[in-house]
Design a protein around this motif. Sequence first.
Motif, PDB file in Angstrom:
ATOM      1  N   ALA A 212       0.844  -1.195   0.000  1.00 12.63           N
ATOM      2  CA  ALA A 212       0.000   0.000   0.000  1.00 12.63           C
ATOM      3  C   ALA A 212       0.882   1.248   0.000  1.00 12.63           C
ATOM      4  O   ALA A 212       1.927   1.285   0.658  1.00 12.63           O
ATOM      5  CB  ALA A 212      -0.911   0.005   1.223  1.00 12.63           C
ATOM      6  N   PRO A 213       0.507   2.280  -0.733  1.00  9.80           N
ATOM      7  CA  PRO A 213       1.321   3.507  -0.774  1.00  9.80           C
ATOM      8  C   PRO A 213       1.282   4.233   0.567  1.00  9.80           C
ATOM      9  O   PRO A 213       0.317   4.122   1.334  1.00  9.80           O
ATOM     10  CB  PRO A 213       0.649   4.337  -1.872  1.00  9.80           C
ATOM     11  CG  PRO A 213      -0.764   3.842  -1.918  1.00  9.80           C
ATOM     12  CD  PRO A 213      -0.679   2.379  -1.588  1.00  9.80           C
ATOM     13  N   LEU A 214       2.365   4.961   0.851  1.00  7.31           N
ATOM     14  CA  LEU A 214       2.405   5.778   2.061  1.00  7.31           C
ATOM     15  C   LEU A 214       1.457   6.961   1.910  1.00  7.31           C
ATOM     16  O   LEU A 214       1.264   7.490   0.817  1.00  7.31           O
ATOM     17  CB  LEU A 214       3.828   6.291   2.312  1.00  7.31           C
ATOM     18  CG  LEU A 214       4.903   5.229   2.584  1.00  7.31           C
ATOM     19  CD1 LEU A 214       6.277   5.902   2.667  1.00  7.31           C
ATOM     20  CD2 LEU A 214       4.595   4.481   3.870  1.00  7.31           C
ATOM     21  N   LYS A 215       0.866   7.369   3.007  1.00  6.69           N
ATOM     22  CA  LYS A 215      -0.016   8.535   2.974  1.00  6.69           C
ATOM     23  C   LYS A 215       0.799   9.809   2.808  1.00  6.69           C
ATOM     24  O   LYS A 215       1.896   9.937   3.332  1.00  6.69           O
ATOM     25  CB  LYS A 215      -0.841   8.601   4.255  1.00  6.69           C
ATOM     26  CG  LYS A 215      -1.849   7.461   4.397  1.00  6.69           C
ATOM     27  CD  LYS A 215      -2.675   7.628   5.662  1.00  6.69           C
ATOM     28  CE  LYS A 215      -3.687   6.495   5.781  1.00  6.69           C
ATOM     29  NZ  LYS A 215      -4.524   6.625   7.004  1.00  6.69           N
ATOM     30  N   LYS A 216       0.229  10.753   2.086  1.00  6.66           N
ATOM     31  CA  LYS A 216       0.901  12.028   1.891  1.00  6.66           C
ATOM     32  C   LYS A 216       0.860  12.857   3.171  1.00  6.66           C
ATOM     33  O   LYS A 216       0.000  12.689   4.012  1.00  6.66           O
ATOM     34  CB  LYS A 216       0.232  12.809   0.755  1.00  6.66           C
ATOM     35  CG  LYS A 216       0.421  12.196  -0.618  1.00  6.66           C
ATOM     36  CD  LYS A 216      -0.206  13.083  -1.667  1.00  6.66           C
ATOM     37  CE  LYS A 216       0.006  12.525  -3.067  1.00  6.66           C
ATOM     38  NZ  LYS A 216      -0.584  13.393  -4.098  1.00  6.66           N
ATOM     39  N   HIS A 217       1.804  13.771   3.254  1.00  3.43           N
ATOM     40  CA  HIS A 217       1.896  14.743   4.342  1.00  3.43           C
ATOM     41  C   HIS A 217       2.250  14.046   5.665  1.00  3.43           C
ATOM     42  O   HIS A 217       1.953  12.875   5.872  1.00  3.43           O
ATOM     43  CB  HIS A 217       0.604  15.549   4.494  1.00  3.43           C
ATOM     44  CG  HIS A 217       0.087  16.102   3.212  1.00  3.43           C
ATOM     45  ND1 HIS A 217       0.833  16.971   2.428  1.00  3.43           N
ATOM     46  CD2 HIS A 217      -1.075  15.902   2.545  1.00  3.43           C
ATOM     47  CE1 HIS A 217       0.135  17.295   1.343  1.00  3.43           C
ATOM     48  NE2 HIS A 217      -1.025  16.658   1.386  1.00  3.43           N
ATOM     49  N   GLY A 218       2.875  14.785   6.525  1.00  2.00           N
ATOM     50  CA  GLY A 218       3.272  14.238   7.815  1.00  2.00           C
ATOM     51  C   GLY A 218       4.443  15.011   8.394  1.00  2.00           C
ATOM     52  O   GLY A 218       4.785  16.103   7.935  1.00  2.00           O
TER      53      GLY A 218
ATOM     54  N   TYR B 268       2.545  11.497  16.858  1.00  4.40           N
ATOM     55  CA  TYR B 268       2.680  12.403  15.715  1.00  4.40           C
ATOM     56  C   TYR B 268       3.396  13.694  16.121  1.00  4.40           C
ATOM     57  O   TYR B 268       2.885  14.491  16.901  1.00  4.40           O
ATOM     58  CB  TYR B 268       1.303  12.735  15.143  1.00  4.40           C
ATOM     59  CG  TYR B 268       1.337  13.487  13.826  1.00  4.40           C
ATOM     60  CD1 TYR B 268       1.337  12.797  12.618  1.00  4.40           C
ATOM     61  CD2 TYR B 268       1.377  14.870  13.791  1.00  4.40           C
ATOM     62  CE1 TYR B 268       1.367  13.470  11.415  1.00  4.40           C
ATOM     63  CE2 TYR B 268       1.414  15.560  12.593  1.00  4.40           C
ATOM     64  CZ  TYR B 268       1.407  14.852  11.402  1.00  4.40           C
ATOM     65  OH  TYR B 268       1.450  15.530  10.215  1.00  4.40           O
TER      66      TYR B 268
END
Length: 346
Positions: free
Chosen positions: A18-24, A35
């Motif tokens: 699964a692709p990594l989620k954007k932003h962080g 976080y």
Amino acid sequence: QIYVNGLLVSSARTRKTAPLKKHGVIAIGEEMDCYGACLDKGQGFNGEMDEVRLWKVARSQDDILKYMRSGAGLENHPELAAYWKMDDPNDVSGTGVAIDSSGKGHDLPLSTRPMSSMQSISSKKFSEKLTVGVASFKNNYAMNQNYRGMPEKDFSIEFWARTPAVGIDQADVYSEFLSFAAYTENPGTRELVSIDEAVLIQRYTKELHGSKELGNKDIITAGSISISINSNRKGMGAGYENWIDYNVGWLDAGWHHVSVTWAATTGRVNLYFDGEKAHPFWVCKNGEVRVEDRPGAGVDEVIATGTSRSEAGSLVLGARQTSFGGNFSPQYSFRGDMAQLRIWNK
């Protein structure tokens, strides 16, 4: 796949596709357990890094070997997500920003300065409130590596400070208030040698009651203030260690006033906590450690007699420098507030 010095040392299939989620939030030198925060003092990185690159693709071994020793031509590379050369900061304060050479604009602050604000200081010991400027620290520091004017002999240092209340799950917390690294003359060769703890004032909550370190004695240590003077000379051995500890029971979240004095000719140290003289329970004098015989008996308040330090050095607030102007660790930092810091030449 993991490559070290361009050589494949480990390979495994995670079956995660699964692709990594954007932003962080990205942090270098720390592990985040929540976080953007929850940094563990035992998981910090103490060392050096350079040429940090984050790619959008899985690089081949040939690509890694080709560019691992040189970043020439990689600026604004379309497959780079971020590229920090670490060549940018050159100011003497030790803070700055690492520019993102990928062209994506992900500049990286290398150190977050303490926040400043106006606050009212109140204390159970004093009825009068003070409205003053306050510096707030949270695993950061203020540093001047070219500080000049530290007294070479007698001094007094005083300040107000506030730390979070310490719970039972925080049994090993260090609060580093002031760290001054300087130079002194080697009495044998007359060469200049560095002293990392020319002046160090810290508080710790580690409980050593009944431990071997204290000779198995019935002494409470949590909430103690430790003072080092002209100590930890590089290459000179434990015979030049000079520190003294006072148990003031500082475990609450209130404001407290701390004042430290030292006379060079006698080596006499005095600690005043909220205006009241404290009495030490533990001392190291030229490498010789002594613990009070029984609770309240105290030890001799004399260390580093006749020694001196250079008036120029590296002054740090909020962290402990274990080498001149560097080698900071999250374990030896300060989370809290400081105000009205004064350094006197007597």
